[in-house]
Scaffold this active site. Sequence first.
Site, mmCIF file in Angstrom:
data_model
loop_
_atom_site.group_PDB
_atom_site.id
_atom_site.type_symbol
_atom_site.label_atom_id
_atom_site.label_comp_id
_atom_site.label_asym_id
_atom_site.label_seq_id
_atom_site.Cartn_x
_atom_site.Cartn_y
_atom_site.Cartn_z
ATOM 1 N N HIS A 56 46.050 33.690 34.590
ATOM 2 C CA HIS A 56 45.817 34.737 35.597
ATOM 3 C C HIS A 56 47.115 35.432 36.003
ATOM 4 O O HIS A 56 47.157 36.097 37.029
ATOM 5 C CB HIS A 56 45.179 34.131 36.852
ATOM 6 C CG HIS A 56 43.932 33.354 36.573
ATOM 7 N ND1 HIS A 56 42.862 33.895 35.916
ATOM 8 C CD2 HIS A 56 43.589 32.070 36.878
ATOM 9 C CE1 HIS A 56 41.902 32.973 35.817
ATOM 10 N NE2 HIS A 56 42.322 31.861 36.385
ATOM 11 N N HIS A 219 37.520 33.706 35.249
ATOM 12 C CA HIS A 219 37.594 32.762 34.133
ATOM 13 C C HIS A 219 36.699 33.202 32.973
ATOM 14 O O HIS A 219 36.424 32.424 32.074
ATOM 15 C CB HIS A 219 37.155 31.360 34.580
ATOM 16 C CG HIS A 219 37.960 30.822 35.707
ATOM 17 N ND1 HIS A 219 37.575 30.943 37.017
ATOM 18 C CD2 HIS A 219 39.152 30.174 35.713
ATOM 19 C CE1 HIS A 219 38.488 30.379 37.792
ATOM 20 N NE2 HIS A 219 39.455 29.912 37.036
#
Length: 333
Positions: A56, A219
């Site tokens: 991320h 995700h």
Amino acid sequence: MKKLINDPAEVVDAALAGMAAAHPELRVDVKQRIVVRADAPVAGKVGLVSGGGSGHEPLHGGFVGLGMLDAACPGEIFTSPVPDQIQAATTAVDAGAGVLHIVKNYTGDVMNFEMAAELTAAETGTQVRAVVVSDDVAVQDSLYTAGRRGVGATVILEKMAGAAAEQGRPLAEVARIAEAVNARSRSMGMALTSCTVPAVGHPTFELGENEMEIGIGIHGEPGRVRVPLAPARDVAQMLLEPILADLPFTQGDRVLCFLNGMGGTPLIELYLMFDEVTRILRGHGIHIERSLVGSYVTSLEMAGCSITVTRLDEELTALWDAPVRTPALRWGI
């Protein structure tokens, strides 16, 4: 799978080694997988610790530094950091004023941060509080969560709570700011493509050339609905209307608008999207007082974006404007 990597099993450690070389102002412990600001612990200051799965970037290690986080714990890609890792980061930034854990609402993250807080309190007596980020309006429960996911508001919360801690406010006050930001923020994202986890080697999900996913998580979780590809103005509407209805935002509100890229979308498209977002918010009588545009909470190479809107008041605006010096966010210094 085309990626600039060596061994898929060593991606996180190799990236942390590169971060250490690029940012000597940070203490990067590759073995324990923690990133700490060089001057931590800062006497009299509440320590801020966050973390989550890698993939991320720049969340969270890129936000370690003055005015934001004191430490970050990167887990494996899309996997929570482990309790021992979080405990090590918590101990490293404890200056006696307590530590705030900023936790995105994913089941593994919440459980492991809770365990680390209990271990730290038992062994050192450190006062630890946690604030769970839960700003995603797309789904109530998902594969990874009980309740709403924590997404784009994490950056805003880390910045504002970090500024409050930098001012020397006590733990209860820093936690209050964090909770206020979470309560005032709503987000929603979309994807044009999936992403590929290096250890897996194939896309997490398949999207046709003329399809997009609305309401995705960070995700690669499936979204709220899969729809035909549409112009940017329509995408902005699909993301913003649920956000505005959920808080709800009202005419006259002053907001911070964060247009986030998911990792594979060029800045020219993000600015184009921000123009559409601005037009829609203006039509609702909502004033964008502060803005952030760029890829700050990514999902590897996923193409897409997310929108976060935070209702501001004078205190939160001042905290956003306060000086910050991190690898990914820097102003006022």
